[in-house]
Design a protein around this motif. Structure first.
Motif, mmCIF file in Angstrom:
data_model
loop_
_atom_site.group_PDB
_atom_site.id
_atom_site.type_symbol
_atom_site.label_atom_id
_atom_site.label_comp_id
_atom_site.label_asym_id
_atom_site.label_seq_id
_atom_site.Cartn_x
_atom_site.Cartn_y
_atom_site.Cartn_z
ATOM 1 N N LEU A 38 -6.228 -0.728 -3.171
ATOM 2 C CA LEU A 38 -5.118 0.572 -3.020
ATOM 3 C C LEU A 38 -3.733 0.198 -3.649
ATOM 4 O O LEU A 38 -3.332 1.466 -3.389
ATOM 5 C CB LEU A 38 -5.172 0.149 -0.982
ATOM 6 C CG LEU A 38 -3.903 0.991 -0.096
ATOM 7 C CD1 LEU A 38 -4.551 2.802 -0.639
ATOM 8 C CD2 LEU A 38 -3.889 0.261 1.200
ATOM 9 N N ARG A 39 -3.586 -1.070 -3.821
ATOM 10 C CA ARG A 39 -1.901 -1.313 -4.396
ATOM 11 C C ARG A 39 -2.368 -0.515 -6.006
ATOM 12 O O ARG A 39 -1.629 0.106 -6.520
ATOM 13 C CB ARG A 39 -1.060 -3.030 -4.433
ATOM 14 C CG ARG A 39 -0.292 -2.690 -4.424
ATOM 15 C CD ARG A 39 0.239 -4.123 -5.107
ATOM 16 N NE ARG A 39 0.404 -4.659 -3.214
ATOM 17 C CZ ARG A 39 -0.159 -5.593 -2.786
ATOM 18 N NH1 ARG A 39 -0.750 -6.521 -3.768
ATOM 19 N NH2 ARG A 39 -0.536 -5.815 -1.248
ATOM 20 N N VAL A 105 7.190 2.832 -9.046
ATOM 21 C CA VAL A 105 7.328 3.823 -8.186
ATOM 22 C C VAL A 105 5.364 3.044 -7.522
ATOM 23 O O VAL A 105 4.612 3.727 -7.698
ATOM 24 C CB VAL A 105 7.115 5.101 -9.065
ATOM 25 C CG1 VAL A 105 6.542 6.242 -7.705
ATOM 26 C CG2 VAL A 105 8.039 5.205 -9.490
ATOM 27 N N ARG A 106 6.080 2.777 -5.775
ATOM 28 C CA ARG A 106 4.983 2.836 -5.353
ATOM 29 C C ARG A 106 4.882 3.611 -3.964
ATOM 30 O O ARG A 106 6.185 4.214 -3.622
ATOM 31 C CB ARG A 106 4.689 1.259 -4.642
ATOM 32 C CG ARG A 106 3.852 1.212 -4.121
ATOM 33 C CD ARG A 106 3.483 0.140 -3.621
ATOM 34 N NE ARG A 106 2.268 -0.607 -2.626
ATOM 35 C CZ ARG A 106 2.089 -1.586 -1.678
ATOM 36 N NH1 ARG A 106 2.828 -2.695 -1.875
ATOM 37 N NH2 ARG A 106 1.471 -1.239 -1.366
ATOM 38 N N ALA A 107 3.966 4.732 -3.588
ATOM 39 C CA ALA A 107 3.513 5.675 -3.058
ATOM 40 C C ALA A 107 3.002 5.326 -1.331
ATOM 41 O O ALA A 107 1.802 4.328 -2.042
ATOM 42 C CB ALA A 107 3.204 7.271 -3.614
ATOM 43 N N ASN A 108 3.189 5.428 -0.012
ATOM 44 C CA ASN A 108 2.348 4.541 0.575
ATOM 45 C C ASN A 108 2.698 5.357 1.688
ATOM 46 O O ASN A 108 3.186 6.227 1.949
ATOM 47 C CB ASN A 108 3.126 3.784 1.253
ATOM 48 C CG ASN A 108 2.511 2.768 2.501
ATOM 49 O OD1 ASN A 108 0.956 3.367 2.642
ATOM 50 N ND2 ASN A 108 2.714 1.633 3.222
ATOM 51 N N ALA A 109 1.095 6.595 1.923
ATOM 52 C CA ALA A 109 0.591 7.393 2.848
ATOM 53 C C ALA A 109 0.092 7.152 3.693
ATOM 54 O O ALA A 109 -0.426 6.462 3.494
ATOM 55 C CB ALA A 109 -0.538 8.391 1.622
ATOM 56 N N ASP A 118 -7.481 7.313 0.327
ATOM 57 C CA ASP A 118 -8.254 7.924 -0.839
ATOM 58 C C ASP A 118 -7.177 8.452 -1.429
ATOM 59 O O ASP A 118 -6.266 8.547 -1.476
ATOM 60 C CB ASP A 118 -8.492 9.342 0.219
ATOM 61 C CG ASP A 118 -8.898 10.299 -0.739
ATOM 62 O OD1 ASP A 118 -9.580 9.926 -1.504
ATOM 63 O OD2 ASP A 118 -8.745 11.360 -0.250
ATOM 64 N N PRO A 119 -7.621 8.480 -2.431
ATOM 65 C CA PRO A 119 -6.698 8.311 -3.515
ATOM 66 C C PRO A 119 -6.481 9.428 -4.430
ATOM 67 O O PRO A 119 -5.528 9.539 -4.951
ATOM 68 C CB PRO A 119 -7.465 7.593 -4.775
ATOM 69 C CG PRO A 119 -8.764 7.792 -5.163
ATOM 70 C CD PRO A 119 -9.440 7.445 -3.299
ATOM 71 N N LEU A 120 -6.827 11.116 -3.618
ATOM 72 C CA LEU A 120 -6.322 12.236 -4.191
ATOM 73 C C LEU A 120 -4.829 12.475 -3.550
ATOM 74 O O LEU A 120 -4.731 12.859 -4.668
ATOM 75 C CB LEU A 120 -7.137 12.934 -3.332
ATOM 76 C CG LEU A 120 -7.164 14.635 -3.524
ATOM 77 C CD1 LEU A 120 -7.351 15.194 -5.260
ATOM 78 C CD2 LEU A 120 -7.679 15.324 -2.903
ATOM 79 N N PRO A 121 -4.738 12.439 -2.625
ATOM 80 C CA PRO A 121 -2.629 12.669 -2.665
ATOM 81 C C PRO A 121 -1.910 11.809 -3.125
ATOM 82 O O PRO A 121 -1.068 11.719 -3.807
ATOM 83 C CB PRO A 121 -2.693 11.863 -1.043
ATOM 84 C CG PRO A 121 -3.678 12.053 -0.681
ATOM 85 C CD PRO A 121 -5.150 11.614 -1.770
#
Length: 141
Positions: A38-39, A105-109, A118-121
């Protein structure tokens, strides 16, 4: 003029793949593989040392993707945004220096307060961010 625009668009699409670097794939074989996976999905490295411009690109990218900015802090290197089009998707993006020449840059949804695995977003966000970072870098030249 048409040649210049065509050349810029071609360069944009060719360079997009080279702007972001994914973390090492060998980390998946250790304990906690799902967290590491996930990371990896959530993190990209960009070849820039300018934290403010990176955050500006993050904000613009989120807005282009239909998000509304809830909070942004240059000091913290953090942007939180929500997308309310039929669902409640919240994304928090953190920007931190990585050495002298890169930004992490790390995004957390989260979808309805549950983590998005899910990797798509993430892929959609990072593809758009890569294009934005490329254009920002080349508009300054």
């Amino acid at each position: 003029m048409k040649r210049l625009i065509s050349a810029m668009l071609t360069a944009l699409f060719l360079a997009t793949a080279g702007c972001a670097v994914t973390p090492d794939q060998g980390l998946l074989d250790t304990n906690g593989a799902s967290q590491l996976k996930l990371r990896q999905i959530q993190t990209r490295y960009f070849e820039t040392s300018d934290k403010q411009k990176t955050l500006e690109c993050v904000i613009a990218t989120l807005q282009d993707l239909g998000f509304v900015i809830d909070k942004a802090s240059l000091d913290l290197g953090s942007v939180t945004a929500t997308k309310l089009s039929g669902y409640n998707l919240r994304m928090t993006v953190n920007v931190t220096p990585r050495g002298a020449t890169q930004m992490t840059v790390r995004a957390n949804a989260q979808y309805n307060a549950s983590p998005v695995e899910d990797p798509l977003p993430y892929q959609s966000f990072f593809n758009a961010l890569s294009k934005s970072m490329f254009l920002q870098a080349h508009l300054e030249e």
